[in-house]
Enzyme design. Sequence first.
Site, short mmCIF file in Angstrom:
data_model
loop_
_atom_site.label_atom_id
_atom_site.label_comp_id
_atom_site.label_asym_id
_atom_site.label_seq_id
_atom_site.Cartn_x
_atom_site.Cartn_y
_atom_site.Cartn_z
N ARG A 230 31.98 49.45 49.67
CA ARG A 230 32.80 48.25 49.47
C ARG A 230 31.93 47.21 48.77
O ARG A 230 30.76 47.03 49.12
CB ARG A 230 33.30 47.68 50.80
CG ARG A 230 34.46 48.44 51.42
CD ARG A 230 35.76 48.32 50.61
NE ARG A 230 36.87 49.05 51.20
CZ ARG A 230 37.17 50.32 50.93
NH1 ARG A 230 36.45 51.03 50.07
NH2 ARG A 230 38.21 50.90 51.51
N ASP A 254 30.70 51.44 42.08
CA ASP A 254 32.11 51.84 41.96
C ASP A 254 33.00 50.77 42.57
O ASP A 254 34.22 50.86 42.49
CB ASP A 254 32.32 53.19 42.66
CG ASP A 254 33.73 53.71 42.47
OD1 ASP A 254 34.21 53.71 41.31
OD2 ASP A 254 34.37 54.11 43.47
N GLU A 259 36.54 42.54 43.07
CA GLU A 259 37.26 43.54 42.26
C GLU A 259 38.77 43.37 42.29
O GLU A 259 39.47 43.81 41.36
CB GLU A 259 36.90 44.96 42.71
CG GLU A 259 37.48 45.36 44.07
CD GLU A 259 37.09 46.77 44.49
OE1 GLU A 259 35.92 47.14 44.36
OE2 GLU A 259 38.00 47.50 44.97
N HIS A 291 36.47 51.58 41.17
CA HIS A 291 36.84 52.08 42.51
C HIS A 291 37.57 53.42 42.40
O HIS A 291 38.70 53.57 42.86
CB HIS A 291 37.70 51.05 43.25
CG HIS A 291 37.63 51.17 44.74
ND1 HIS A 291 37.59 50.09 45.58
CD2 HIS A 291 37.58 52.27 45.56
CE1 HIS A 291 37.54 50.51 46.84
NE2 HIS A 291 37.53 51.83 46.85
#
Length: 326
Positions: A230, A254, A259, A291
Amino acid sequence: MNNVSFYDTKPYDRLYFDELAEQYGVRIHYFDEKLNKKTATFAEGEAVVAFVNDNLGEDCLKVLYEKGVRVIAMRCSGYNNVNLKYAKDKFHVLRVPAYSPYAVAEYAMGTLLTVNRKLHRAYNRTKEFNFSLNGLTGFDLHGKTIGVIGTGRIGQAFISICKGFGMRVLAYDVYPMPEPDFEYVSLDELYRESDIISLHCPLTKESYHMIDAESIRQMKQGVYLLNTSRGALIDSEALLEGLMSRKIGGAALDVYEEETEYFYEDFSNDIIDDDTLARLVSLPNVLITSHQAFLTREALRNIAVTTLENLKEYFDGKTEFTNEIR
Ligand code: NAD
């Protein structure tokens, strides 16, 4: 047929849900929009299916409750975006605790190989018939020390991949597993000893910004950081400073703490307002992906099956749930 409202829908989400919906007796209402207090008004029926960047804060939950929603099925494992305190006694909040730890673990190793061996740059170069190797030198993973934070399902799958590469594994977890085939150490020792650090713990109050200026200060010169967990586990400003000072040798992310506004959408025709994100993206030793570590066929199918099983328990009138978050 039971109505289910499905938020933040993308074509790849629909594929497996559409295949299974009838068999589970549900009529799915797909919404492209992310779930928030405004889009909560679209909800049809008692069940909502939500994802990682939906905002299930108090305002949103209030609207959902007024609309008659009583069950929230997260089609993911993390639930840091749900106000569980407010949800308690109003909703059953269900999730998919595991769908493919391999999807995320394999992807994490893919990102390490990419930033270390500069595959992202090599790909762009050869597309333009630039066959120069200048600036593409990496390092052997064999014999390097990797620090893994969080040794749950994904952390363990990642550790076995690292061991296959001949790496020395150090790990930290608030709940260490019994009889590990790797070494648990304190966080301080992990920061001090690791050539690469990979995050596999959930985002909680305790783990928020666990990678900050102070923890970066303790790390080895040239350390590589991987985050497939996260975004807010890392203080992005501190990460950027660490990269600019050359303390951090490379980063593969990622996930990103801000985000929600950007990931899963196309901003290629826009100007990005988030300077930190724009600077991180611009650095040659940083790989940012949107993600997507979970995105395998196996994971998508398992997500659909478990989410629909979770909803079936609710629609069958059960009061105890296999995957309820408490
Ligand atoms: P898991 O619950 O099996 O394991 C998490 C581990 O972290 C547990 O062993 C727990 O004890 C440990 N932990 C909790 N708090 C910690 C802390 N403060 N410090 C160190 N360890 C701590 O979960 P998992 O299935 O392995 O997933 C791990 C995380 O990966 C999820 O929380 C989620 O945020 C993330 N994830 C990301 C993607 C993606 O697509 N990028 C997909 C799935 C999961």
